[in-house]
Design an enzyme around this catalytic site. Structure first.
Site, PDB file in Angstrom:
ATOM      1  N   SER A 119     -28.180 -55.104 -69.257  1.00 54.13           N
ATOM      2  CA  SER A 119     -28.184 -54.924 -67.811  1.00 54.13           C
ATOM      3  C   SER A 119     -27.641 -53.571 -67.338  1.00 54.13           C
ATOM      4  CB  SER A 119     -27.371 -56.061 -67.172  1.00 54.13           C
ATOM      5  OG  SER A 119     -27.670 -56.206 -65.807  1.00 54.13           O
ATOM      6  N   CYS A 151     -32.795 -45.863 -64.583  1.00 55.36           N
ATOM      7  CA  CYS A 151     -33.194 -44.783 -63.678  1.00 55.36           C
ATOM      8  C   CYS A 151     -32.073 -43.774 -63.452  1.00 55.36           C
ATOM      9  CB  CYS A 151     -33.649 -45.356 -62.339  1.00 55.36           C
ATOM     10  SG  CYS A 151     -35.120 -46.393 -62.461  1.00 55.36           S
ATOM     11  N   VAL A 173     -36.930 -59.819 -81.733  1.00 58.98           N
ATOM     12  CA  VAL A 173     -37.947 -60.822 -82.025  1.00 58.98           C
ATOM     13  C   VAL A 173     -39.160 -60.130 -82.645  1.00 58.98           C
ATOM     14  CG1 VAL A 173     -39.498 -62.549 -81.023  1.00 58.98           C
ATOM     15  CG2 VAL A 173     -37.140 -62.348 -80.186  1.00 58.98           C
ATOM     16  N   TYR A 211     -35.047 -43.607 -32.491  1.00 53.89           N
ATOM     17  CA  TYR A 211     -35.073 -42.221 -32.024  1.00 53.89           C
ATOM     18  C   TYR A 211     -33.728 -41.823 -31.443  1.00 53.89           C
ATOM     19  CZ  TYR A 211     -35.368 -38.422 -28.697  1.00 53.89           C
ATOM     20  OH  TYR A 211     -35.102 -37.278 -27.999  1.00 53.89           O
TER      21      TYR A 211
END
Length: 436
Positions: free
Chosen positions: A38, A42, A80, A417
């Protein structure tokens, strides 16, 4: 119920955590061929560049946490090598396990062609924490780094090597960097690379390597390039070769084909993440875009399906983003090249426009391209490159694509905005209005 999960990273452990949370009586066995569970793949290029101080910072949960806190039988160094789908048994060197439900979350591995000399020392790939640590140790006293591949990983590695003072050459077989972008957008990426001292060799094919025990030159169809170290970053291939003699159905690139519930064509067998397909909402067919976001989503849904709480995967629209020196490169949906390959009737608009109010200090230019269906006006894709504000707009476009919005509907979106953040008309709205 015994759940066996092959793979201990994003997809596999996302599934395992769903099972833990919803089935108190579950026996969960995860099989990882490496030693680390885990972690954020990236983030690896940014460890090389020193922005992230250590590879340990990338580990979300270590194996002991899974074992002791979450009652998962998390095994390391368990590769495996075969699966007996009929008798529901997975096997490896010195072990064999039966299962009631099986998840294939084996990920993908970097592609390294059988180039002459590719067994020389100093030729690396980057996919795991050990890969990165070996690369960093090897690169410490090396000056000239050659990266084969000008896609996202190649660009990120190049930037981070330059940040630590290396001379970097990128060799790319295609006629442009970042081939997922249109050619004129790629020219902006090339300018940024060259501005930062990178030597970019486009439309050049690697043929092999030479050296005395260690790589000293990269041999291409055009030159012999002196180097101290090579990183191969030309793409990945699904880790499914051990399943090749099974009855599973595979995508043309070897990824396991799954339905919306991460089910394969074999009962009690599921697949998720970089070893599986992803349904593309715009293409309306299975695709293969291996990203961490997809792996986490698919893994979570695979876990839910395995415990009898099926929730359909809604598919992808092809969204991605990277930082490259001062630029941010974002895209979603289909590019012009992809639309032409798929024979879509489409139009496009391109604008250069400020990312915030023009009178507010710090306004930067964005280059925005929108593609839409010529007959239905449905939005089909977008590309944005700029120094600021790219991420916000790409996510808006991704949401619009997910909801199958038409190009003229973008004008009616109620977007935030204030002068420090936007113009009264957002850049994507101003681009969409060029259709008028």
């Amino acid at each position: 119920m015994r759940y066996v999960i092959i793979g201990g990273d994003a997809a596999g452990m996302s599934a395992a955590m769903q099972i833990v949370r919803h089935d108190e009586n579950a026996e969960i066995i995860t099989l990882e061929r490496g030693e680390i569970y885990s972690y954020a793949q990236c983030g690896l290029p940014y460890v090389i560049g020193g922005l992230i101080s250590s590879t340990t910072d990338l580990i979300a949960r270590d194996v002991e946490t899974f074992r002791h806190k979450y009652r998962i039988d998390a095994r390391t160094k368990h590769e495996v090598t075969s699966v007996d789908l009929k008798n529901q048994i997975v096997s490896g060197v010195d072990f064999s396990l039966s299962y009631d439900k099986l998840l294939l979350a084996t990920g993908a591995s970097p592609i390294v062609p059988s180039w002459p000399g590719n067994d020389l020392q100093g030729i690396h790939t980057v996919k795991t924490i050990p890969d990165t640590e070996q690369l960093m140790a090897d690169a410490k006293e090396k000056k000239h780094i050659t990266i084969i591949g000008g896609g996202y990983i190649g660009l990120e590695l190049a930037e981070n090597f330059i940040k630590i003072g290396k001379d970097v050459t990128i060799i790319e077989q295609a006629p442009q960097l970042a081939a997922s972008f249109d050619e004129d957008f790629s020219n902006m990426i090339l300018e940024e690379a060259e501005k930062n001292g990178m030597n970019v060799r486009l439309h050049e094919t690697v043929e092999g390597f030479s050296g005395n025990e260690r790589v000293e030159r990269v041999i291409t169809d055009q030159a012999s390039i002196r180097t101290n170290l090579v990183v191969v970053a030309i793409g990945v291939t699904p880790n499914t070769s051990f399943l090749s003699n099974s009855d599973l159905h595979f995508h043309r690139n070897g990824a396991v084909i799954v339905n919306r519930f991460m089910e394969t064509n074999v009962e009690n067998v599921y697949a998720a993440g970089d070893c599986a397909t992803q349904y593309h909402r715009i293409k309306q067919k299975n695709d293969y875009i291996p990203l961490g976001t997809h792996a986490n989503k698919q893994g979570r849904l695979a876990g839910k399906a395995m415990i009898g709480q099926p929730t359909p995967f809604q598919g992808i629209v092809g969204t991605s983003i990277i930082k490259f020196f001062s630029l941010t490169l974002g895209r979603t949906g289909l590019s012009s090249r992809e639309l032409e390959e798929l024979s879509y009737p489409y139009n496009q608009m391109t604008t250069e426009i400020g990312h915030i109010a023009s009178y507010y200090p710090g306004a930067e230019r964005l280059t925005v391209r929108l593609c839409y269906h010529r007959e239905t006006n449905q939005l089909l894709g977008g590309q944005i490159i700029g120094h600021a504000g790219v991420d916000k707009r790409i996510d808006v476009l991704s949401t619009a694509l997910y909801n199958e919005m038409k190009i003229d509907e973008l004008e009616h979106l109620d977007l935030a905005y204030a002068p420090p953040y936007n113009s009264v008309w957002d850049p994507i709205q101003q681009t969409a209005r060029r259709r008028e």
